[in-house]
Design an enzyme around this catalytic site. Structure first.
Site, PDB file in Angstrom:
ATOM      1  N   ASP A 202       0.905  -1.150   0.000  1.00  0.00           N
ATOM      2  CA  ASP A 202       0.000   0.000   0.000  1.00  0.00           C
ATOM      3  C   ASP A 202       0.939   1.193   0.000  1.00  0.00           C
ATOM      4  O   ASP A 202       1.540   1.520   1.021  1.00  0.00           O
ATOM      5  CB  ASP A 202      -0.879  -0.005   1.254  1.00  0.00           C
ATOM      6  N   HIS A 203       1.066   1.837  -1.166  1.00  0.00           N
ATOM      7  CA  HIS A 203       2.145   2.824  -1.295  1.00  0.00           C
ATOM      8  C   HIS A 203       1.989   4.004  -0.335  1.00  0.00           C
ATOM      9  O   HIS A 203       2.949   4.712  -0.070  1.00  0.00           O
ATOM     10  CB  HIS A 203       2.256   3.315  -2.746  1.00  0.00           C
ATOM     11  N   HIS A 265      -5.858   2.646   1.994  1.00  0.00           N
ATOM     12  CA  HIS A 265      -5.209   3.873   2.469  1.00  0.00           C
ATOM     13  C   HIS A 265      -5.877   4.426   3.731  1.00  0.00           C
ATOM     14  O   HIS A 265      -5.222   4.761   4.716  1.00  0.00           O
ATOM     15  CB  HIS A 265      -5.273   4.980   1.412  1.00  0.00           C
TER      16      HIS A 265
END
Lengths: 510, 393
Positions: A202-203, A265
């Site tokens: 999950d960047h 996110h």
């Protein structure tokens, strides 16, 4: 004196150095090598790591995609991509030359075993040529429907195991479409790979400001004592985009804001905001605390959705003064996919009981902003009776992007005769105190994968717990044709304001 | 090759500056002008700019020739370490007098107006022991104060002790003095450790010491550590037999502080003691393995043609583990490094490796980024002092 820690010999020369251990020699296999993610994120990140001397000398990339390309064609495309998308600007010819020699390409179908035979041969060739010592890293940068075929074919081809261990795999979001599909995907992944070799990316967790959230909370003594239901009235988390579909129409219409942003996110931001201090910053200590707090969140039941959840889809409107089309016009057909979600989450634990977390995410909102706003309770006794109306609650805003920084709002006396009060801001701006470029999230995360550090990656139970929180919402919205429409350029549908108004609160307009 | 600190987003050309200078002034006047200039510098809407300083940075320049370096470095550092920079330059003379230049800089691209300030104090006839009283009125309260001492790093210098009393960090450059200055630093660090918990500790005892000469070795240390990260090579560190530092100096020059620090680093990291003089260097006992290791110095040519030359030219080492042997040479070469490695049962390695050589600003910047003590440096200085003692006994 070199000491042994389990099987590894500890290098005493490493102590105290700024740079952590270098990544191990690796061949990185990118599935979906001709796609946007590879061009815009992965290859620029790898190039920047090479530029900064952070890749081992024995490193190579093998790209795989359906498109027929020769090695020189693929390298040329990648060079163009790095020129266009790297944060460090156009490529340095010397660095690129050394880097490009280590890039090769295999054309193939992800669901055909024969393609994986060809891939295996190419990997073995690269390993011999570049002495990558047998470490392999598989990166699924494909649409999610290819994850399982890729994993199954990797398993069948015998490319994954290494003695009793398995090589590493990185899997992009979305990790499943709901709890059931996430569990199924986890089962397939874990038939082939060990959990400690699985990196669910999950960047957002690679962003400096998100990592700073942990530092802000746990390296400062002054905030943590206030960080509970005793002093905090509520928390608002906003992930707002001003953009529309921007070329992601087919993916986004299948996914929607709930799956695209909220499940990953936003719940990560909730977890980092609400979690207890970990005993250390080792991967499992941090992830244990995140899972604990996610499990403390009361899952929204289907019958509670009308009261605790709002969805919406943008209609025509304007952004920055320019008219923009409605979602359905951009898409070219009818759709009930949500482009806006707002939820009230209740964290039912000792620290947060009674302090709701309101989260919202949406497209075509007035501006691009991601922030966490912690609103404090009013003082228990109001000494300034005649000016009480002008008092605003204290607010701590952590801005993740853009204008990364922290603002503390408090009340001050207006300098004049008499007693007039006004809210003032104390601002910390990353840009003012650290005028240096931050590494891209993918640079940090790729390096962590190569070093085997899973701290910033989501674990199986974390992913499944996050999905389980949203099961009721997904079911309630499934197949319901009515979706509130909000004009592009506004902060979402009226129902989102009503969600807060029911609790006597209102959304910030960041 | 890696830029060790991320590149600046903008250059100094982007900044606006307002200035003031005065001769025969008082320190309090200088402080007032700093405040006045900051109020004059305003954003486009006329509001005073926020100051983003994170430290007071005092720079002592032993003579005027070093002032341009200090000024340049302060300007470069300002964007990474916004600070009130105060350059102190003593000028010999009978009567006390203070000439000052003050400048406040704003950076238009920082949304709330980054402000950093620089004062240059030229002090005629200064009393070294009272140097702190000159500077105290100019410090921003409640911020950490760093002292960058650009002169002979004699710890007993009264000016250094005076300024050191009001600072939290001292950054010396051991290159600017004879190698035996490391012995003084080691003694200071030793006494600091011994007195660490005393409530009546003199202020100097709290001072954390750093060294830009140590930072210049960072590339060699980083690269050497990386080489021993590879495979099972770290096992050889327990079997080290010899370690040679080739200094970037002429044959007639004695071993430098940088060379001593490098040997001090390796010997302290792998756990060596009891140095004894041997031809070309010292022999030390490996505490865990029991055998003795030959640490030696030699001189080599200037290293490469890069803009910044490393303080050492090469290192060579030999190690044995059972029947396996390792011979390794790491040489500074064309702005990077060249590794030659022969290892039993493994193909010979001869390749370029990253090897950074920080310039002056970069070396100071790395020291400024460190707030706590650098235990590895302190261990290395203590070991270097022991080695120096054995060499000269």
């Amino acid at each position: 004196m070199p000491t042994r820690k389990k099987d590894a010999v500890v290098n005493p020369l490493r102590e105290g150095l700024r740079q952590e251990r270098l990544a191990a020699p690796t061949v990185m296999v990118i599935f979906g090598a001709s796609g946007d993610l590879t061009r815009k994120k992965l290859m620029p990140a790898l190039y920047n790591l090479a530029l900064e001397g952070l890749l081992p000398a024995e490193f190579a990339v093998v790209g795989m995609a359906r498109r027929p390309l020769t090695n020189p064609q693929f390298r040329d495309q990648m060079r163009e991509a790095v020129d266009q998308y790297s944060r460090t600007g156009r490529v340095n010819d010397d660095v690129w030359k050394g880097f490009a020699e280590r890039i090769s390409y295999v054309s193939g179908n992800f669901d055909q075993p024969s393609s994986f035979n060809a891939l295996k041969k190419e990997i073995e060739r690269v390993e011999r040529e570049h002495e990558t010592a047998g470490n392999r890293l598989f990166y699924c940068a494909t649409p999610p429907e290819f994850f399982i075929p890729i994993i199954k074919n990797l398993g069948r081809s015998g490319m994954v195991t290494r003695g009793r261990e398995t090589h590493r795999i990185v899997i992009e979001k979305p990790f499943g479409r709901d709890l059931q599909s996430a569990e199924a995907l986890n089962q397939e992944v874990l038939k082939v790979f060990r959990e400690r070799a699985v990196f669910r990316i999950d960047h957002y967790l690679g962003k400096e400001t998100v990592q700073n959230l942990l530092v802000f909370r746990f390296a400062n003594a002054i905030f943590e004592p206030l960080w509970s239901n005793r002093y905090v009235d509520h928390v608002q988390i906003t992930v707002a985009e001003d953009l529309g579909l921007e070329g992601r129409a087919s993916y986004y219409d299948q996914s929607g804001a709930l799956r695209d942003i909220v499940q990953n996110h936003m719940l990560q931001l909730v977890a980092l905001t609400a979690m207890e201090p970990p005993i250390s910053f080792q991967a499992d200590s941090v992830r244990d605390e995140k899972v604990k707090v996610l499990r403390s969140i009361r899952a929204i039941r289907e019958d509670e959705v009308p009261r605790l959840a709002v969805r919406g889809q943008y209609g025509r409107g304007s952004i920055g003064g320019e008219p923009v089309p409605a979602y359905r016009e951009e898409l070219g057909h009818d759709s009930t996919t949500e482009t806006f979600v707002a939820l009230r989450l209740d964290v039912e634990n000792w620290r947060w009981a009674g302090t709701p977390f309101y989260i919202r995410a949406g497209k075509r909102l007035p501006r691009r902003v991601t922030e966490i706003a912690v609103q404090f309770k009013n003082p228990p006794h109001q000494a300034f009776q005649n000016v009480a109306d002008s008092l605003e609650p204290n607010l701590l805003v952590i801005r993740i992007q853009p204008d990364e920084g922290t603002t503390l709002k408090f009340t001050a006396k207006v300098p004049a005769p008499g007693m007039r009060l006004r809210a003032v801001n104390m601002d910390f701006l990353y840009g003012a105190s650290f005028m240096a470029q931050s590494p891209e999230a993918y640079e940090r995360l790729l390096l962590d994968v190569m070093r085997g550090d899973q701290t910033l990656f989501t674990r199986r139970d974390e992913v499944e717990t996050a999905w389980s929180l949203l099961t009721g919402v997904i079911k309630a919205w499934q197949g319901v044709p009515d979706i509130p429409i909000y004009p592009a350029g506004t902060w979402g549908p009226e129902q989102a304001d009503e969600l807060m108004a029911r609790d006597g609160r209102r959304w910030r307009h960041p | 090759m890696a830029p060790p600190v991320a590149p600046q987003l903008h250059t100094l050309a982007d900044t606006d500056t307002v200035r003031w200078e005065g001769k025969g002034v008082k320190a309090t006047q200088v402080g007032a002008r700093l405040l006045g200039l900051r109020q004059e510098a305003s954003d486009v809407e006329g509001f005073p700019l926020a100051r983003a300083s994170v430290m007071n940075l005092l720079v002592f320049v032993a003579d005027a020739s070093r002032e341009p370096l200090a000024t340049h470095a302060l300007d470069e550092l300002a964007l990474r370490h916004p600070a009130r920079g105060i350059i102190i330059e003593p000028i010999p003379g009978q009567r006390f007098g203070l000439d000052a230049e003050v400048a406040v800089h704003r950076h238009p691209l920082a949304s709330h107006g980054l402000v950093y300030e620089r004062a240059v104090l030229r002090v005629h006839g200064a009393d070294p022991e009272g140097m702190d009283t000159l500077v105290i009125p100019l410090l921003i309260p409640h911020l950490q104060s760093f002292l960058w001492w650009l002169g002979d790093p004699s710890i007993v210098n009264p000016g250094l002790r005076s300024l050191g009393r009001i600072c939290d960090r001292l950054i010396i450059d051991s290159k600017l003095g004879p190698a035996d200055r490391l012995v003084d630093v080691a003694l200071e660090l030793g006494s600091t450790a011994a007195l660490g918990a005393r409530a009546d500790l003199p202020s100097f005892g709290r001072l954390v010491i750093g060294d830009t000469n140590w930072m210049r070795l960072d590339g060699f240390r980083q690269t050497l550590a990386a080489i021993f990260d590879e495979g099972h090579r770290a096992e050889y560190l327990a079997g080290l037999r010899s370690f040679e530092v080739v200094g970037a100096r002429g044959l007639r020059h004695p071993a430098t502080a940088a060379e001593l620090l490098m040997l001090g680093w390796v010997s302290s990291r792998i756990g060596c003691s009891s140095p004894a003089w041997v031809d070309g260097g010292v022999s030390m006992r490996h505490d865990a393995a029991g055998h003795r290791i030959h640490f030696s110095f030699s001189a080599g040519g200037a290293a490469g043609r890069g803009a910044v030359l490393p303080p050492i030219h090469a290192i060579r080492l030999e190690a044995e583990v059972g029947r396996r042997k390792l011979q390794l040479e790491l040489t500074a070469h064309k702005g990077g490094g060249l590794l030659h490695c022969e290892e039993t049962g493994v193909a010979t390695v001869h390749r370029s490796v990253p090897l950074s050589h920080p310039n002056e600003t970069e070396a100071v910047s790395r020291e400024l980024a460190r707030l706590g003590r650098d235990r590895v440096y302190e261990d290395s200085v203590q070991a270097a002092a022991l080695i120096y003692g054995a060499l000269t006994s």
